[in-house]
Structures are given as C-alpha cells and as structure tokens.
Motif scaffolding. Structure first.
Motif, PDB file in Angstrom:
ATOM      1  N   GLU A   1       0.809  -1.215   0.000  1.00 19.43           N
ATOM      2  CA  GLU A   1       0.000   0.000   0.000  1.00 19.43           C
ATOM      3  C   GLU A   1       0.843   1.265   0.000  1.00 19.43           C
ATOM      4  O   GLU A   1       0.624   2.174  -0.807  1.00 19.43           O
ATOM      5  CB  GLU A   1      -0.945   0.009   1.204  1.00 19.43           C
ATOM      6  N   ILE A   2       1.807   1.361   0.902  1.00 18.60           N
ATOM      7  CA  ILE A   2       2.605   2.585   0.994  1.00 18.60           C
ATOM      8  C   ILE A   2       3.395   2.800  -0.287  1.00 18.60           C
ATOM      9  O   ILE A   2       3.405   3.896  -0.862  1.00 18.60           O
ATOM     10  CB  ILE A   2       3.548   2.525   2.217  1.00 18.60           C
ATOM     11  N   GLU A   3       4.052   1.742  -0.758  1.00 10.77           N
ATOM     12  CA  GLU A   3       4.860   1.864  -1.971  1.00 10.77           C
ATOM     13  C   GLU A   3       4.000   2.209  -3.185  1.00 10.77           C
ATOM     14  O   GLU A   3       4.402   3.012  -4.038  1.00 10.77           O
ATOM     15  CB  GLU A   3       5.627   0.568  -2.233  1.00 10.77           C
ATOM     16  N   SER A   4       2.810   1.609  -3.263  1.00  9.95           N
ATOM     17  CA  SER A   4       1.964   1.865  -4.427  1.00  9.95           C
ATOM     18  C   SER A   4       1.435   3.295  -4.423  1.00  9.95           C
ATOM     19  O   SER A   4       1.361   3.943  -5.476  1.00  9.95           O
ATOM     20  CB  SER A   4       0.807   0.862  -4.481  1.00  9.95           C
ATOM     21  N   ARG A   5       1.087   3.813  -3.254  1.00 10.71           N
ATOM     22  CA  ARG A   5       0.604   5.193  -3.192  1.00 10.71           C
ATOM     23  C   ARG A   5       1.724   6.168  -3.537  1.00 10.71           C
ATOM     24  O   ARG A   5       1.523   7.126  -4.291  1.00 10.71           O
ATOM     25  CB  ARG A   5       0.032   5.490  -1.806  1.00 10.71           C
ATOM     26  N   GLU A   6       2.907   5.932  -2.992  1.00 14.08           N
ATOM     27  CA  GLU A   6       4.045   6.800  -3.308  1.00 14.08           C
ATOM     28  C   GLU A   6       4.421   6.689  -4.780  1.00 14.08           C
ATOM     29  O   GLU A   6       4.722   7.689  -5.436  1.00 14.08           O
ATOM     30  CB  GLU A   6       5.234   6.433  -2.425  1.00 14.08           C
ATOM     31  N   GLY A   7       4.385   5.467  -5.303  1.00 17.92           N
ATOM     32  CA  GLY A   7       4.729   5.263  -6.703  1.00 17.92           C
ATOM     33  C   GLY A   7       3.726   5.901  -7.649  1.00 17.92           C
ATOM     34  O   GLY A   7       4.101   6.428  -8.703  1.00 17.92           O
ATOM     35  N   LEU A   8       2.449   5.860  -7.266  1.00 19.82           N
ATOM     36  CA  LEU A   8       1.423   6.480  -8.098  1.00 19.82           C
ATOM     37  C   LEU A   8       1.626   7.991  -8.165  1.00 19.82           C
ATOM     38  O   LEU A   8       1.561   8.593  -9.242  1.00 19.82           O
ATOM     39  CB  LEU A   8       0.041   6.150  -7.539  1.00 19.82           C
ATOM     40  N   LEU A   9       1.903   8.607  -7.027  1.00 21.41           N
ATOM     41  CA  LEU A   9       2.155  10.051  -7.010  1.00 21.41           C
ATOM     42  C   LEU A   9       3.392  10.388  -7.837  1.00 21.41           C
ATOM     43  O   LEU A   9       3.401  11.363  -8.604  1.00 21.41           O
ATOM     44  CB  LEU A   9       2.336  10.538  -5.571  1.00 21.41           C
ATOM     45  N   ARG A  10       4.430   9.573  -7.687  1.00 20.57           N
ATOM     46  CA  ARG A  10       5.666   9.826  -8.427  1.00 20.57           C
ATOM     47  C   ARG A  10       5.425   9.721  -9.930  1.00 20.57           C
ATOM     48  O   ARG A  10       5.895  10.559 -10.716  1.00 20.57           O
ATOM     49  CB  ARG A  10       6.739   8.825  -7.991  1.00 20.57           C
ATOM     50  N   LEU A  11       4.683   8.705 -10.343  1.00 19.11           N
ATOM     51  CA  LEU A  11       4.441   8.525 -11.771  1.00 19.11           C
ATOM     52  C   LEU A  11       3.601   9.667 -12.339  1.00 19.11           C
ATOM     53  O   LEU A  11       3.875  10.170 -13.430  1.00 19.11           O
ATOM     54  CB  LEU A  11       3.746   7.189 -12.013  1.00 19.11           C
ATOM     55  N   ILE A  12       2.579  10.089 -11.599  1.00 23.20           N
ATOM     56  CA  ILE A  12       1.745  11.196 -12.076  1.00 23.20           C
ATOM     57  C   ILE A  12       2.582  12.461 -12.224  1.00 23.20           C
ATOM     58  O   ILE A  12       2.470  13.196 -13.216  1.00 23.20           O
ATOM     59  CB  ILE A  12       0.560  11.423 -11.117  1.00 23.20           C
ATOM     60  N   ASN A  13       3.451  12.721 -11.252  1.00 18.93           N
ATOM     61  CA  ASN A  13       4.274  13.930 -11.310  1.00 18.93           C
ATOM     62  C   ASN A  13       5.322  13.864 -12.415  1.00 18.93           C
ATOM     63  O   ASN A  13       5.512  14.827 -13.167  1.00 18.93           O
ATOM     64  CB  ASN A  13       4.965  14.157  -9.960  1.00 18.93           C
ATOM     65  N   GLU A  14       5.993  12.722 -12.527  1.00 24.02           N
ATOM     66  CA  GLU A  14       7.125  12.624 -13.444  1.00 24.02           C
ATOM     67  C   GLU A  14       6.713  12.353 -14.885  1.00 24.02           C
ATOM     68  O   GLU A  14       7.435  12.741 -15.810  1.00 24.02           O
ATOM     69  CB  GLU A  14       8.075  11.520 -12.973  1.00 24.02           C
ATOM     70  N   ILE A  15       5.575  11.720 -15.064  1.00 21.81           N
ATOM     71  CA  ILE A  15       5.176  11.333 -16.416  1.00 21.81           C
ATOM     72  C   ILE A  15       3.977  12.138 -16.903  1.00 21.81           C
ATOM     73  O   ILE A  15       4.044  12.838 -17.916  1.00 21.81           O
ATOM     74  CB  ILE A  15       4.857   9.824 -16.490  1.00 21.81           C
ATOM     75  N   ILE A  16       2.880  12.080 -16.171  1.00 17.67           N
ATOM     76  CA  ILE A  16       1.637  12.670 -16.667  1.00 17.67           C
ATOM     77  C   ILE A  16       1.668  14.192 -16.585  1.00 17.67           C
ATOM     78  O   ILE A  16       1.428  14.893 -17.573  1.00 17.67           O
ATOM     79  CB  ILE A  16       0.437  12.094 -15.893  1.00 17.67           C
ATOM     80  N   LEU A  17       1.989  14.733 -15.407  1.00 17.71           N
ATOM     81  CA  LEU A  17       1.986  16.186 -15.262  1.00 17.71           C
ATOM     82  C   LEU A  17       3.134  16.831 -16.020  1.00 17.71           C
ATOM     83  O   LEU A  17       2.980  17.911 -16.597  1.00 17.71           O
ATOM     84  CB  LEU A  17       2.049  16.566 -13.779  1.00 17.71           C
ATOM     85  N   SER A  18       4.283  16.177 -16.037  1.00 16.14           N
ATOM     86  CA  SER A  18       5.436  16.763 -16.735  1.00 16.14           C
ATOM     87  C   SER A  18       5.214  16.835 -18.240  1.00 16.14           C
ATOM     88  O   SER A  18       5.840  17.645 -18.930  1.00 16.14           O
ATOM     89  CB  SER A  18       6.700  15.949 -16.439  1.00 16.14           C
TER      90      SER A  18
END
Length: 340
Positions: free
Chosen positions: A72-89
């Motif tokens: 759970e913790i890793e998936s939530r952190e990973g989801l935020l990281r992916l959204i920031n680094e890939i989708i929002l960027s």
C-alpha cells in the motif's frame, strides 16, 4: 448578474486543485503537483496496465508490481511519483495543452464513442468533464476527444482563465466558467436551454445515482443519451439506477454492475472491462465507433438481445467479431481484480 461583478469574480485567484481517479485511487493535485492518493481498492486493471505501460516505462512497471503485491505505501508513493514525473510533466493539466484532438486512446472509451457519434451526425453535442474547467459542452469530434484525452476521471477541478479563453476560441462551452463545478444534470439542463435536442451526457461514480433525474429531462422533442462511467465501488442501488436509466454502462471493477446490469444488457463490447449496451438507441450510438475500429465489421447484422445470446463484440487481432455470450468460456481471465 452585473458585468462589473463578473469581472471581479474573474480576478479572484483560485489555487489550482484537481481530484482525479486512477487505478481506483483518488488523487489530489495541488498547484501542479500530485500530493496525496487514497489507497487503491484494486490490485489489477487491464486498461490502466496498458496505459501505464505506454506512458510510464520502468516506473510504471514497478508501480504495477506494487499494486499486484498489495504494497500500500509503496503503491501510493509510486502512483504520485508517476503522475508527477510522467503525466503532469508532459503537460496533461497545463492550460496550453491541445484541446482539439481526434486520436482515439482506447477502443471503447466514452469520449471516443461520442467523438464518432458526432462525426456520424447522431448527436449535436456532448456534455462531459474537463480538468481545469469542470462541466463543458462540446460540439465537434476534435474537441470532444481533445478536452478529455487520457483523463481517467475528474471529480473536482478549479477553473483557469487562460483555459477559459482557449475554450471559447475552440468552441467549447463551459457550463460553470467561474467555478469549474462538475454537474452533469446542470449540463443537460444547459444544453436543453441552448436549444440542443440530441446530445450525450456522461455521469461518473456516485453521480450515476442521479441518472433518473437526467432521464426525466428528456421529452418527445429531445434525445439525451446517458453514458454511465467510473463504476468501481458503486453501491447496489446506484448500479440499479445505471441499469434502469443508462444507455451505455461501463463495468470498470464493479461487482454490482456485473450482477445487476449485465443480465439486462442487450449487447456488450469488450471482454476485459465489459461495456454494456442497455438500449437499442445505445447500440445505435456505438455503431459509428465500431465502424471506425473495423470498417469491415457489419453491425447491422448484430441482433441485440438479453440472456445467453447477448452479442459480445470484441477484438480478434485487428478485427472485430461477434460472439454470443453463452459461447464465451472464460470471460474474466484478464479482468480487473478484485471486483468491488
């Protein structure tokens, strides 16, 4: 409302806030950064798997593995990281992003169906949701797909003045230009007020419980196609509303939709995440999309019917084919998991 007061409202600075849904998790974007994600109720989604593989590379692979292993913790952190680094960027939420795009991202997405229905002159407008502007009306195939693109569900957003200007330039009609509110019922009412008599409206998640109110707006002089989306975790009464009042219903990871809606469907498209066609006019609405995917597929030979003979239209390689529901032996070998 006095024009000077409207001008004053336009000058009030909104903090940029969006709430989207990805992998069943609600994600808060604040001032251009994904900062919080709720725990995801599902471990696997074939559509999200495909999209993340396309846009995310190794980071997406790690995230998908974390979800699968219920970290759970890793998936939530990973989801935020992916959204920031890939989708929002990549500018997905920027006000200068393209708003007129005819590229289909998924085979049987709601915006793709409405885009092709507009191209086929079956509808005159679409009422849908746009990040940075909330509920909007679109009138062309390009803007119908362009304002959504790869968005996986938007449940709260704040308006952007630059985006408002660009919407007006592209012919996109914001229903709530100064607040960015999301209200499909109000969108349908506004479309009717503008004199639009044939249009499609999307509802998502808990708002599907108000499909009956949207249906009540329809009269002998209007046709309101109702597309019910984002069904993951909806309760059984909401699934019943989707069954009773939706023309097309997306199953997502919902157990209730499969139990309540599927038996009443007269046709289905897709196997992994079934899209249920509930009415004859819903089937007519999806025909232009079927033709766009496979020009050789003859939808006119398909007979919509409930029960075991329900036609299921799915991909076989680059072609579409129709299989009766009772001939599908393993219909959920690659479905969302768990169903909730």
């Amino acid at each position: 409302m006095p024009l000077r007061f409207l001008a004053f409202l336009e000058q009030i600075p909104y903090p940029e806030i969006h709430i989207l849904r990805m992998f069943g998790s609600y994600v808060l974007i604040f001032r251009g950064e994904a900062v919080y994600a709720t725990p995801s109720p599902i471990r696997y989604c074939p559509l999200m798997y495909k999209l993340l593989k396309e846009v995310g590379g190794p980071a997406a692979s790690r995230l998908l593995e974390d979800f699968r292993m219920e970290r759970e913790i890793e998936s939530r952190e990973g989801l935020l990281r992916l959204i920031n680094e890939i989708i929002l960027s990549q500018g997905a939420y920027r006000p200068d992003r393209p708003l007129n795009v005819c590229e289909a991202n998924v085979s049987f997405g709601a915006s793709e169906i409405m885009m092709d229905a507009l191209s086929g002159h079956m509808i005159d407008a679409a009422a849908l949701v746009m990040n940075g502007m909330g509920s909007v009306l679109t009138f062309t195939p390009g803007t119908t797909q362009g304002v959504v693109q790869r968005m996986t569900g938007c449940f709260f957003t704040t308006p952007h003045s630059l985006l408002l200007d660009r919407c007006l330039e592209e012919g996109v009609y914001p229903v709530f230009p100064f607040t960015g509110s999301i209200d499909p019922l109000a969108s349908a009412r506004e479309a009717l007020r503008l004199g639009i008599r044939r249009f499609a409206v999307t509802t998502a998640a808990s708002y599907n419980s108000r499909l009956d109110e949207i249906a009540c707006l329809e009269n002998s002089g209007s046709v309101i196609y109702r597309l019910a989306l984002c069904a993951t975790a909806v309760d059984r009464p909401t699934a019943a509303k989707m069954s009773d009042h939706g023309d097309i219903v997306w199953s997502c990871a919902s157990s209730h939709v499969r139990e309540v809606v599927a038996p009443r469907a007269i046709a289905q498209v897709g196997l992994k995440i079934p899209v249920y066609i509930m009415t004859q006019r819903g089937f007519e609405l999806i025909k232009p999309r079927l033709k766009a995917i496979d020009p050789q597929f003859d939808a006119e030979t398909v007979i919509p019917v409930t029960g075991g003979r329900r036609p299921v239209i799915c991909h076989r390689g680059n072609r579409l084919e129709m299989i009766p529901a009772d001939q599908i032996r393993d219909s959920c070998s690659d479905c969302p998991s768990p169903l909730i």
